[in-house]
Structure formats: C-alpha cells, structure tokens
Write a protein that holds these residues in place. Structure first.
Motif: not given
Length: 97
Positions: A14-35
């Motif tokens: 769960s810590s790896i999954r949480q770390h990954t999803s937290d870091k992916l918010t950086k990408i979503k911040h720059h581009f909203d259309n990530v599917m």
C-alpha cells in the motif's frame, strides 16, 4: 485517470501504491487528459526497475528507470514522464495555433 500497477518478483504494498499515486498527481497537474497509466515494477538482483506507459489523447508515452531503491526509480520515472507530457502538451498547443 486509471492506474494499473503490477509487480514482477515484487509484492505491491500500500505504501508503494500510495507513493506512486501521489507522484502521478504531478503529471495530472500538467496535463488533464491522461486516460490510462500502465506501470510495471520489477526487482532483478540489486536493481529495482520501473517502467510505465501513459495513454493520452493523441499519443502513447513510455519511460523506464532503474536504481537500487524502488522509490528512487519511481521518482525518476515520473520525472521522465512529466517532461514527455510537457513536450506533448507544447506540441498540441503549437499545432492548434
């Protein structure tokens, strides 16, 4: 955004999954259309590998990173994908202008 996280010779905690999803918010911040994000985490002896494919409108972006620590590999991977997303976004913006 749909995240598919799988591990080879590694249990996804769960810590790896949480770390990954937290870091992916950086990408979503720059581009909203990530599917869709497909990420594979792998352990080979001393190396911790991370690779991901992101499906966005108009392109599929791929990156991979490896180091001795899984969290560092994920961070490097996200940084590479973030630069690719910014470049893709600039191409779309320049093309439409």
């Amino acid at each position: 955004m749909q995240l598919n996280l799988s591990g080879h010779h590694l249990d996804i905690t769960s810590s790896i999954r949480q770390h990954t999803s937290d870091k992916l918010t950086k990408i979503k911040h720059h581009f909203d259309n990530v599917m869709n994000v497909n990420m594979i985490l792998e352990v080979q002896k001393d190396l911790q590998k991370a690779e991901a494919t992101i499906h966005v409108s108009g392109a599929d972006l791929f990156a991979k990173a490896q180091s001795r620590d899984m969290y560092v590999s994920i961070d490097q991977l996200i940084n590479k994908l973030d630069s690719q997303i910014i470049k893709h976004k600039e191409k779309l913006h320049n093309h439409r202008a």
